[in-house]
Design a protein around this motif. Structure first.
Motif, PDB file in Angstrom:
ATOM      1  N   ILE A  36       0.863  -1.179   0.000  1.00  0.00           N
ATOM      2  CA  ILE A  36       0.000   0.000   0.000  1.00  0.00           C
ATOM      3  C   ILE A  36       0.897   1.226   0.000  1.00  0.00           C
ATOM      4  CG2 ILE A  36      -1.791   1.279   1.222  1.00  0.00           C
ATOM      5  CD1 ILE A  36      -2.672  -1.427   2.419  1.00  0.00           C
ATOM      6  N   THR A  54      -7.015  -0.426   9.111  1.00  0.00           N
ATOM      7  CA  THR A  54      -6.808   0.895   8.517  1.00  0.00           C
ATOM      8  C   THR A  54      -5.339   1.254   8.709  1.00  0.00           C
ATOM      9  OG1 THR A  54      -7.291   2.073  10.558  1.00  0.00           O
ATOM     10  CG2 THR A  54      -9.150   1.668   9.071  1.00  0.00           C
ATOM     11  N   PHE A  63      -9.159  -1.595   4.773  1.00  0.00           N
ATOM     12  CA  PHE A  63      -8.735  -2.678   3.905  1.00  0.00           C
ATOM     13  C   PHE A  63      -9.134  -4.001   4.535  1.00  0.00           C
ATOM     14  CE2 PHE A  63      -5.742   0.775   3.240  1.00  0.00           C
ATOM     15  CZ  PHE A  63      -5.677   0.863   1.865  1.00  0.00           C
ATOM     16  N   GLU A  64      -9.311  -5.029   3.687  1.00  0.00           N
ATOM     17  CA  GLU A  64      -9.586  -6.368   4.197  1.00  0.00           C
ATOM     18  C   GLU A  64      -8.698  -7.376   3.485  1.00  0.00           C
ATOM     19  OE1 GLU A  64     -13.149  -9.630   4.883  1.00  0.00           O
ATOM     20  OE2 GLU A  64     -13.556  -7.871   3.656  1.00  0.00           O
ATOM     21  N   ILE A  70      -6.755  -9.251  -1.081  1.00  0.00           N
ATOM     22  CA  ILE A  70      -6.885  -7.988  -0.369  1.00  0.00           C
ATOM     23  C   ILE A  70      -7.763  -7.041  -1.188  1.00  0.00           C
ATOM     24  CG2 ILE A  70      -4.780  -7.019  -1.365  1.00  0.00           C
ATOM     25  CD1 ILE A  70      -4.352  -5.611   1.413  1.00  0.00           C
ATOM     26  N   PHE A  72      -9.936  -2.889  -0.981  1.00  0.00           N
ATOM     27  CA  PHE A  72     -10.453  -1.711  -0.290  1.00  0.00           C
ATOM     28  C   PHE A  72     -11.843  -2.107   0.199  1.00  0.00           C
ATOM     29  CE2 PHE A  72      -7.454   0.498  -3.078  1.00  0.00           C
ATOM     30  CZ  PHE A  72      -7.016   1.554  -2.299  1.00  0.00           C
ATOM     31  N   SER A  75     -14.086   3.376   1.867  1.00  0.00           N
ATOM     32  CA  SER A  75     -13.313   4.579   1.614  1.00  0.00           C
ATOM     33  C   SER A  75     -14.252   5.775   1.687  1.00  0.00           C
ATOM     34  CB  SER A  75     -12.648   4.508   0.238  1.00  0.00           C
ATOM     35  OG  SER A  75     -11.954   5.703  -0.018  1.00  0.00           O
ATOM     36  N   LEU A 104      -3.003   0.368  -4.003  1.00  0.00           N
ATOM     37  CA  LEU A 104      -2.918  -0.990  -3.474  1.00  0.00           C
ATOM     38  C   LEU A 104      -2.451  -1.884  -4.613  1.00  0.00           C
ATOM     39  CD1 LEU A 104      -3.504  -3.240  -1.420  1.00  0.00           C
ATOM     40  CD2 LEU A 104      -5.875  -3.189  -2.176  1.00  0.00           C
TER      41      LEU A 104
END
Length: 123
Positions: A36, A54, A63-64, A70, A72, A75, A104
């Motif tokens: 990131i 975060t 983010f997860e 991965i 977003f 946002s 990302l």
């Protein structure tokens, strides 16, 4: 060749094709990690553990990491293009949140394997 032989060969070809397609879509490269990049620096994350987080520098983006992917998750940007990209899992995939100046990217151990030629940093 008899009719049974053609059926057996056809079944084998179909199963082989399904195996190739499933390996392409569900493969997991070793040494893959998420990077990131934002105005405050570059942070890397392993994709091995499931996590929702975060960045301390920008708590407006969530983010997860889940199942080696991965995304977003949330946002505060107006158009949410970064969120709609979904989960990234293959080397070279990227998602960008322009209003928050956040990129990302999925990279491998060898940075050249991502196919990225240049990162531009806003000063």
């Amino acid at each position: 060749m008899t009719k049974k032989d053609f059926i057996i060969v056809g079944i084998i070809l179909i199963l082989g094709g399904l195996l190739l397609v499933s390996r392409y879509f569900f493969r997991r490269d070793d040494g893959v990690f998420a990077q990131i990049t934002c105005l405050f620096g570059v942070t890397t994350f392993s994709l091995d553990d499931d996590l929702i987080f975060t960045l301390p520098s920008n708590e407006n983006i969530v983010f997860e990491i889940r199942d080696g992917q991965i995304a977003f998750l949330e946002s505060d940007c107006p158009d949410k293009v970064c969120v709609h990209v979904g989960f990234l899992r293959r080397v070279g995939q990227m998602a960008v949140c322009l209003p928050n100046n956040t990129v990302l990217a999925i990279l491998g151990e060898d940075a050249d394997s991502a196919g990225i030629d240049l990162f531009v940093k806003n000063r």
